[in-house]
Scaffold this motif. Structure first.
Motif, PDB file in Angstrom:
ATOM      1  N   LEU A   1     -11.373   8.802   0.368  1.00  0.00           N
ATOM      2  CA  LEU A   1     -10.387   9.026   1.431  1.00  0.00           C
ATOM      3  C   LEU A   1     -10.994   8.984   2.818  1.00  0.00           C
ATOM      4  CD1 LEU A   1      -8.296  11.868  -0.239  1.00  0.00           C
ATOM      5  CD2 LEU A   1      -7.796   9.421  -0.173  1.00  0.00           C
ATOM      6  N   ARG A   2     -12.234   8.509   2.926  1.00  0.00           N
ATOM      7  CA  ARG A   2     -12.862   8.369   4.243  1.00  0.00           C
ATOM      8  C   ARG A   2     -11.976   7.505   5.146  1.00  0.00           C
ATOM      9  NH1 ARG A   2     -18.381   9.337   5.045  1.00  0.00           N
ATOM     10  NH2 ARG A   2     -19.537   9.980   3.204  1.00  0.00           N
ATOM     11  N   GLY A   3     -11.798   7.977   6.362  1.00  0.00           N
ATOM     12  CA  GLY A   3     -11.037   7.182   7.324  1.00  0.00           C
ATOM     13  C   GLY A   3      -9.595   7.593   7.497  1.00  0.00           C
ATOM     14  N   TYR A   4      -9.036   8.337   6.543  1.00  0.00           N
ATOM     15  CA  TYR A   4      -7.657   8.787   6.675  1.00  0.00           C
ATOM     16  C   TYR A   4      -7.597  10.099   7.457  1.00  0.00           C
ATOM     17  CZ  TYR A   4      -6.056   5.259   3.379  1.00  0.00           C
ATOM     18  OH  TYR A   4      -5.756   4.066   2.765  1.00  0.00           O
ATOM     19  N   GLY A   5      -6.595  10.215   8.326  1.00  0.00           N
ATOM     20  CA  GLY A   5      -6.442  11.410   9.138  1.00  0.00           C
ATOM     21  C   GLY A   5      -5.661  12.504   8.428  1.00  0.00           C
TER      22      GLY A   5
ATOM     23  N   VAL B   1      -1.605  14.902   4.662  1.00  0.00           N
ATOM     24  CA  VAL B   1      -0.550  15.900   4.452  1.00  0.00           C
ATOM     25  C   VAL B   1       0.738  15.224   3.995  1.00  0.00           C
ATOM     26  CG1 VAL B   1       0.958  17.556   5.621  1.00  0.00           C
ATOM     27  CG2 VAL B   1      -1.509  17.630   6.006  1.00  0.00           C
ATOM     28  N   ALA B   2       1.072  14.093   4.622  1.00  0.00           N
ATOM     29  CA  ALA B   2       2.285  13.370   4.237  1.00  0.00           C
ATOM     30  C   ALA B   2       2.198  12.888   2.792  1.00  0.00           C
ATOM     31  CB  ALA B   2       2.504  12.178   5.176  1.00  0.00           C
ATOM     32  N   ALA B   3       1.013  12.425   2.371  1.00  0.00           N
ATOM     33  CA  ALA B   3       0.837  11.945   0.998  1.00  0.00           C
ATOM     34  C   ALA B   3       0.930  13.100   0.003  1.00  0.00           C
ATOM     35  CB  ALA B   3      -0.501  11.231   0.865  1.00  0.00           C
TER      36      ALA B   3
ATOM     37  N   LEU C   1      -4.151   6.967  -3.382  1.00  0.00           N
ATOM     38  CA  LEU C   1      -4.379   5.892  -2.415  1.00  0.00           C
ATOM     39  C   LEU C   1      -3.150   4.988  -2.328  1.00  0.00           C
ATOM     40  CD1 LEU C   1      -8.084   4.960  -3.215  1.00  0.00           C
ATOM     41  CD2 LEU C   1      -7.238   5.985  -1.097  1.00  0.00           C
ATOM     42  N   ALA C   2      -2.515   4.738  -3.467  1.00  0.00           N
ATOM     43  CA  ALA C   2      -1.306   3.914  -3.467  1.00  0.00           C
ATOM     44  C   ALA C   2      -0.192   4.590  -2.680  1.00  0.00           C
ATOM     45  CB  ALA C   2      -0.850   3.652  -4.904  1.00  0.00           C
ATOM     46  N   ILE C   3      -0.093   5.910  -2.801  1.00  0.00           N
ATOM     47  CA  ILE C   3       0.911   6.663  -2.041  1.00  0.00           C
ATOM     48  C   ILE C   3       0.609   6.586  -0.550  1.00  0.00           C
ATOM     49  CG2 ILE C   3       1.756   8.994  -1.544  1.00  0.00           C
ATOM     50  CD1 ILE C   3       1.496   9.562  -4.557  1.00  0.00           C
ATOM     51  N   LEU C   4      -0.660   6.711  -0.186  1.00  0.00           N
ATOM     52  CA  LEU C   4      -1.041   6.587   1.220  1.00  0.00           C
ATOM     53  C   LEU C   4      -0.652   5.225   1.770  1.00  0.00           C
ATOM     54  CD1 LEU C   4      -4.564   8.278   1.253  1.00  0.00           C
ATOM     55  CD2 LEU C   4      -2.630   8.924   2.704  1.00  0.00           C
ATOM     56  N   ARG C   5      -0.931   4.176   1.002  1.00  0.00           N
ATOM     57  CA  ARG C   5      -0.598   2.825   1.466  1.00  0.00           C
ATOM     58  C   ARG C   5       0.910   2.640   1.551  1.00  0.00           C
ATOM     59  NH1 ARG C   5      -5.241   1.541  -1.726  1.00  0.00           N
ATOM     60  NH2 ARG C   5      -3.934   1.257  -3.586  1.00  0.00           N
ATOM     61  N   ASP C   6       1.644   3.246   0.633  1.00  0.00           N
ATOM     62  CA  ASP C   6       3.101   3.129   0.653  1.00  0.00           C
ATOM     63  C   ASP C   6       3.680   3.819   1.878  1.00  0.00           C
ATOM     64  OD1 ASP C   6       5.707   2.513  -0.665  1.00  0.00           O
ATOM     65  OD2 ASP C   6       5.867   4.697  -0.662  1.00  0.00           O
TER      66      ASP C   6
ATOM     67  N   GLN D   1       2.094   4.368   4.640  1.00  0.00           N
ATOM     68  CA  GLN D   1       1.653   3.625   5.817  1.00  0.00           C
ATOM     69  C   GLN D   1       2.482   2.369   6.034  1.00  0.00           C
ATOM     70  OE1 GLN D   1      -2.345   1.906   5.632  1.00  0.00           O
ATOM     71  NE2 GLN D   1      -2.803   2.889   7.560  1.00  0.00           N
ATOM     72  N   GLY D   2       2.947   1.779   4.949  1.00  0.00           N
ATOM     73  CA  GLY D   2       3.749   0.580   5.057  1.00  0.00           C
ATOM     74  C   GLY D   2       2.895  -0.668   5.160  1.00  0.00           C
ATOM     75  N   ASP D   3       3.532  -1.820   5.031  1.00  0.00           N
ATOM     76  CA  ASP D   3       2.811  -3.093   5.081  1.00  0.00           C
ATOM     77  C   ASP D   3       2.801  -3.635   6.510  1.00  0.00           C
ATOM     78  OD1 ASP D   3       4.316  -3.931   1.938  1.00  0.00           O
ATOM     79  OD2 ASP D   3       2.361  -3.037   2.328  1.00  0.00           O
ATOM     80  N   PHE D   4       2.216  -2.885   7.392  1.00  0.00           N
ATOM     81  CA  PHE D   4       2.208  -3.282   8.797  1.00  0.00           C
ATOM     82  C   PHE D   4       0.792  -3.526   9.328  1.00  0.00           C
ATOM     83  CE2 PHE D   4       5.989  -0.709   8.064  1.00  0.00           C
ATOM     84  CZ  PHE D   4       6.991  -1.512   8.572  1.00  0.00           C
ATOM     85  N   GLY D   5      -0.195  -3.473   8.456  1.00  0.00           N
ATOM     86  CA  GLY D   5      -1.562  -3.705   8.900  1.00  0.00           C
ATOM     87  C   GLY D   5      -2.132  -2.589   9.753  1.00  0.00           C
ATOM     88  N   LEU D   6      -1.552  -1.405   9.669  1.00  0.00           N
ATOM     89  CA  LEU D   6      -2.007  -0.278  10.481  1.00  0.00           C
ATOM     90  C   LEU D   6      -3.237   0.364   9.837  1.00  0.00           C
ATOM     91  CD1 LEU D   6       1.503   1.273  11.090  1.00  0.00           C
ATOM     92  CD2 LEU D   6       0.051   0.267  12.869  1.00  0.00           C
ATOM     93  N   PRO D   7      -4.361   0.431  10.551  1.00  0.00           N
ATOM     94  CA  PRO D   7      -5.542   1.075   9.967  1.00  0.00           C
ATOM     95  C   PRO D   7      -5.369   2.583   9.907  1.00  0.00           C
ATOM     96  CG  PRO D   7      -5.966   0.468  12.250  1.00  0.00           C
ATOM     97  CD  PRO D   7      -4.615  -0.105  11.899  1.00  0.00           C
TER      98      PRO D   7
END
Length: 217
Positions: free
Chosen positions: A35-39, A44-46, A64-69, A71-77
């Motif tokens: 989870l390095r890099g996630y704020g 908390v949201a995940a 990790l899949a929940i985090l990506r979901d 975050q959405g498919d917007f290319g946001l780091p």
């Protein structure tokens, strides 16, 4: 924080996932690395999503899949990765090819001088807030454009970013990990802030088995 929340949410189900304290310790280490890099706001949201949708504690890959979901498919780091990018390019923000325009906008809203000069503990919360607000605008469909380059980049300049990228390749570690480890190089040379961040980086480097460079410029 994550495992404490999971223990509160899942109770005996959480405890049944780990037979010994060694298993729990190893699991915490693996989760921390993954989870390095996630704020904090993203995590908390995940966790809240897990509480609403999962009867059992998720695996690392499921989380990790929940985090990506989320975050959405917007290319946001991730927030921390965005913050490190903003810090490293704060002195030439208009010339950098940003990973996402939201990172630039969050940096501008936070203040480039603050990102160059202030401690992470002081400026990261403000950057994180600004970034999350802008990310939500992106997820809501707003188009945010990349900044227009106002000057040609000096190709002869051996930039700090290039140095960090080369060092990361030599150590065979991910770019975001290299950026985090060498974040101390973005602080003024000889400053107490730089020394403090190097000490923190040294501990992480020891765990990963890599050697920090002596210095830069």
């Amino acid at each position: 924080m994550i495992f404490a929340r999971f223990m509160a949410i899942y109770g005996h189900k959480f405890k049944s996932c780990f037979e010994t304290q060694d298993e729990l310790r190893l699991a915490k280490r693996e989760w921390a690395l993954s989870l390095r890099g996630y704020g904090e706001l993203e995590l908390v949201a995940a966790i809240d999503r897990c509480k609403e949708t999962l009867a059992w504690m998720p695996s690392v890959s499921e989380f990790l899949a929940i985090l990506r979901d989320i975050q959405g498919d917007f290319g946001l780091p991730p927030t921390k990765q965005a913050y490190l990018e903003a810090c490293m390019h704060a002195d030439h923000a208009s010339r950098h090819n940003w990973s996402h325009a939201a990172v630039y906008e969050a940096g501008k809203a936070t203040g480039w001088f603050r990102l160059r000069s202030e401690d992470e503990a002081d400026v990261l919360p403000d950057f994180s807030y600004n970034y999350q607000v802008i990310c939500q605008r992106v997820r809501n469909g707003e188009q945010i454009s990349q900044p227009i380059h106002t000057a040609l980049e000096d190709k002869s300049d051996n930039t700090l970013v290039d140095f960090i990228q080369r060092w990361g390749e030599e150590q065979e570690i991910a770019p975001e990990v290299a950026a985090k480890l060498l974040y101390f190089l973005t602080k003024p040379k000889g400053s107490a802030t730089r020394r403090r961040f190097r000490e923190i980086a040294q501990k992480d480097a020891d765990q990963l088995g890599v050697t920090l460079p002596e210095d830069y410029q």
